[in-house]
Write a protein that holds these residues in place. Structure first.
Motif, PDB file in Angstrom:
ATOM      1  N   VAL A 299       0.852  -1.198   0.000  1.00 58.33           N
ATOM      2  CA  VAL A 299       0.000   0.000   0.000  1.00 58.33           C
ATOM      3  C   VAL A 299       0.884   1.243   0.000  1.00 58.33           C
ATOM      4  O   VAL A 299       0.620   2.218  -0.706  1.00 58.33           O
ATOM      5  N   LEU A 300       1.949   1.207   0.788  1.00 59.73           N
ATOM      6  CA  LEU A 300       2.837   2.361   0.906  1.00 59.73           C
ATOM      7  C   LEU A 300       3.652   2.614  -0.358  1.00 59.73           C
ATOM      8  O   LEU A 300       4.138   3.725  -0.574  1.00 59.73           O
ATOM      9  N   LYS A 301       3.781   1.610  -1.212  1.00 59.53           N
ATOM     10  CA  LYS A 301       4.534   1.763  -2.464  1.00 59.53           C
ATOM     11  C   LYS A 301       3.750   2.544  -3.512  1.00 59.53           C
ATOM     12  O   LYS A 301       4.328   3.100  -4.435  1.00 59.53           O
TER      13      LYS A 301
ATOM     14  N   VAL B  90     -18.252   5.929   4.976  1.00 64.94           N
ATOM     15  CA  VAL B  90     -19.513   5.359   4.487  1.00 64.94           C
ATOM     16  C   VAL B  90     -19.173   4.503   3.269  1.00 64.94           C
ATOM     17  O   VAL B  90     -18.159   4.737   2.608  1.00 64.94           O
ATOM     18  N   CYS B  91     -20.024   3.536   2.955  1.00 62.68           N
ATOM     19  CA  CYS B  91     -19.720   2.634   1.837  1.00 62.68           C
ATOM     20  C   CYS B  91     -20.413   3.036   0.538  1.00 62.68           C
ATOM     21  O   CYS B  91     -20.472   2.257  -0.404  1.00 62.68           O
ATOM     22  N   THR B  92     -20.905   4.282   0.458  1.00 65.89           N
ATOM     23  CA  THR B  92     -21.570   4.750  -0.753  1.00 65.89           C
ATOM     24  C   THR B  92     -20.763   5.820  -1.487  1.00 65.89           C
ATOM     25  O   THR B  92     -21.238   6.410  -2.451  1.00 65.89           O
ATOM     26  N   SER B  93     -19.560   6.072  -1.024  1.00 62.49           N
ATOM     27  CA  SER B  93     -18.614   6.972  -1.691  1.00 62.49           C
ATOM     28  C   SER B  93     -17.214   6.394  -1.507  1.00 62.49           C
ATOM     29  O   SER B  93     -16.970   5.660  -0.551  1.00 62.49           O
ATOM     30  N   SER B  94     -16.334   6.743  -2.422  1.00 62.85           N
ATOM     31  CA  SER B  94     -14.940   6.315  -2.313  1.00 62.85           C
ATOM     32  C   SER B  94     -14.047   7.481  -2.700  1.00 62.85           C
ATOM     33  O   SER B  94     -14.416   8.314  -3.532  1.00 62.85           O
ATOM     34  N   LEU B  95     -12.863   7.503  -2.074  1.00 60.01           N
ATOM     35  CA  LEU B  95     -11.919   8.585  -2.271  1.00 60.01           C
ATOM     36  C   LEU B  95     -10.609   8.077  -2.835  1.00 60.01           C
ATOM     37  O   LEU B  95     -10.216   6.943  -2.596  1.00 60.01           O
ATOM     38  N   LYS B  96      -9.918   8.956  -3.546  1.00 54.45           N
ATOM     39  CA  LYS B  96      -8.556   8.714  -4.014  1.00 54.45           C
ATOM     40  C   LYS B  96      -7.718   9.886  -3.539  1.00 54.45           C
ATOM     41  O   LYS B  96      -8.080  11.044  -3.766  1.00 54.45           O
ATOM     42  N   MET B  97      -6.621   9.579  -2.857  1.00 50.11           N
ATOM     43  CA  MET B  97      -5.721  10.639  -2.397  1.00 50.11           C
ATOM     44  C   MET B  97      -4.286  10.140  -2.409  1.00 50.11           C
ATOM     45  O   MET B  97      -4.045   8.935  -2.473  1.00 50.11           O
ATOM     46  N   ARG B  98      -3.374  11.065  -2.338  1.00 47.57           N
ATOM     47  CA  ARG B  98      -1.956  10.703  -2.331  1.00 47.57           C
ATOM     48  C   ARG B  98      -1.620   9.959  -1.046  1.00 47.57           C
ATOM     49  O   ARG B  98      -1.983  10.390   0.047  1.00 47.57           O
ATOM     50  N   THR B  99      -0.915   8.856  -1.190  1.00 54.38           N
ATOM     51  CA  THR B  99      -0.490   8.072  -0.029  1.00 54.38           C
ATOM     52  C   THR B  99       0.335   8.941   0.910  1.00 54.38           C
ATOM     53  O   THR B  99       0.180   8.892   2.133  1.00 54.38           O
ATOM     54  N   GLN B 100       1.188   9.771   0.349  1.00 58.77           N
ATOM     55  CA  GLN B 100       2.043  10.653   1.142  1.00 58.77           C
ATOM     56  C   GLN B 100       1.208  11.633   1.975  1.00 58.77           C
ATOM     57  O   GLN B 100       1.559  11.943   3.114  1.00 58.77           O
TER      58      GLN B 100
ATOM     59  N   TYR C  43       1.862   4.503  12.322  1.00 50.83           N
ATOM     60  CA  TYR C  43       1.526   3.219  11.701  1.00 50.83           C
ATOM     61  C   TYR C  43       2.728   2.303  11.768  1.00 50.83           C
ATOM     62  O   TYR C  43       3.859   2.734  11.952  1.00 50.83           O
ATOM     63  N   ARG C  44       2.428   1.043  11.619  1.00 49.32           N
ATOM     64  CA  ARG C  44       3.449   0.021  11.567  1.00 49.32           C
ATOM     65  C   ARG C  44       3.343  -0.669  10.216  1.00 49.32           C
ATOM     66  O   ARG C  44       2.251  -1.065   9.799  1.00 49.32           O
ATOM     67  N   THR C  45       4.456  -0.802   9.536  1.00 46.51           N
ATOM     68  CA  THR C  45       4.478  -1.472   8.239  1.00 46.51           C
ATOM     69  C   THR C  45       4.549  -2.978   8.450  1.00 46.51           C
ATOM     70  O   THR C  45       5.328  -3.459   9.266  1.00 46.51           O
ATOM     71  N   VAL C  46       3.693  -3.699   7.729  1.00 46.72           N
ATOM     72  CA  VAL C  46       3.707  -5.159   7.784  1.00 46.72           C
ATOM     73  C   VAL C  46       3.882  -5.671   6.351  1.00 46.72           C
ATOM     74  O   VAL C  46       3.661  -4.948   5.388  1.00 46.72           O
ATOM     75  N   ARG C  47       4.296  -6.924   6.274  1.00 47.24           N
ATOM     76  CA  ARG C  47       4.498  -7.539   4.960  1.00 47.24           C
ATOM     77  C   ARG C  47       3.621  -8.771   4.871  1.00 47.24           C
ATOM     78  O   ARG C  47       3.852  -9.766   5.551  1.00 47.24           O
ATOM     79  N   LEU C  48       2.611  -8.670   4.017  1.00 49.30           N
ATOM     80  CA  LEU C  48       1.696  -9.779   3.811  1.00 49.30           C
ATOM     81  C   LEU C  48       1.910 -10.326   2.413  1.00 49.30           C
ATOM     82  O   LEU C  48       1.897  -9.576   1.446  1.00 49.30           O
ATOM     83  N   THR C  49       2.099 -11.615   2.314  1.00 53.43           N
ATOM     84  CA  THR C  49       2.333 -12.214   1.003  1.00 53.43           C
ATOM     85  C   THR C  49       1.026 -12.456   0.259  1.00 53.43           C
ATOM     86  O   THR C  49       0.996 -12.441  -0.954  1.00 53.43           O
ATOM     87  N   GLY C  50      -0.034 -12.706   1.021  1.00 60.86           N
ATOM     88  CA  GLY C  50      -1.318 -12.967   0.393  1.00 60.86           C
ATOM     89  C   GLY C  50      -1.397 -14.303  -0.302  1.00 60.86           C
ATOM     90  O   GLY C  50      -2.379 -14.617  -0.944  1.00 60.86           O
ATOM     91  N   GLY C  51      -0.363 -15.095  -0.153  1.00 63.87           N
ATOM     92  CA  GLY C  51      -0.348 -16.423  -0.794  1.00 63.87           C
ATOM     93  C   GLY C  51      -1.032 -17.459   0.066  1.00 63.87           C
ATOM     94  O   GLY C  51      -1.467 -17.201   1.174  1.00 63.87           O
TER      95      GLY C  51
END
Length: 181
Positions: A136-138, A148-158, A172-180
């Protein structure tokens, strides 16, 4: 679905928690794009929204330990699978499970289906620990709901990590999830 810049001009029929999200982002000078849509309370429903926003909507999971003494908000790419064991080992918290909707409302002022990093603005006591998958941070941008689940936003991660989070008092704490498997 249309893509808009910033908050809605007409706020009639919108929940106060959504309006507070726009107020907070605007007070911080964070620019964002927005789209309105039918309720999107699962990742399948978010696929069409991703295309409009031009960003992958984050999967946000509200978790707790067995004793319900530690609460976590996990942000991860929507296309990754969540493996409890993989995360538990990284944060030294065994027996993670999904937190109750009552706790979600209590800490984040959010209901199931609308879990979002934006809810941290409502966690005045910083009772929720934010965990962000490194992928996500990349990304230059991230997508999320405005409480709310009826709108969505896009913003700079930074903007989220350097403006939004400090203003809420959360790190925040960075974690590494492989998702495998």
């Amino acid at each position: 679905m249309e893509l808009y810049s910033g908050r809605p001009k007409d706020t009639n029929g919108r929940l106060p928690r959504e309006i507070r999200t726009y107020d907070f982002l605007d007070s911080l000078g964070i620019e964002y794009s927005r789209t309105d849509h039918e309720p999107a309370n699962n990742m399948q429903a978010c696929n069409a929204i991703d295309a409009v926003l031009g960003v992958l909507i984050c999967k946000n999971l509200f978790l707790c330990n067995r004793q319900k003494t530690n609460y976590y908000l996990l942000m991860m790419p929507g296309d990754k699978k969540f493996k409890t064991k993989e995360l538990s080992g990284q944060i030294n918290s065994a027996r993670l499970s999904f937190a109750d909707p009552e706790d979600m409302l209590k800490y984040l002022d959010i209901e199931p289906g609308a879990v979002s990093i934006m809810g941290l603005m409502n966690d005045k006591g910083c009772g929720v620990q934010l965990l962000i998958d490194e992928d996500v941070l990349k990304g230059e941008y991230l997508g999320c709901h405005p409480c709310v689940c009826t709108s969505s936003l896009k913003m700079r991660t930074q903007d989220v990590t350097q403006k939004f989070l400090p203003a809420t008092g959360h790190g925040y704490r960075t974690v590494r999830l492989t998702g495998g498997d």
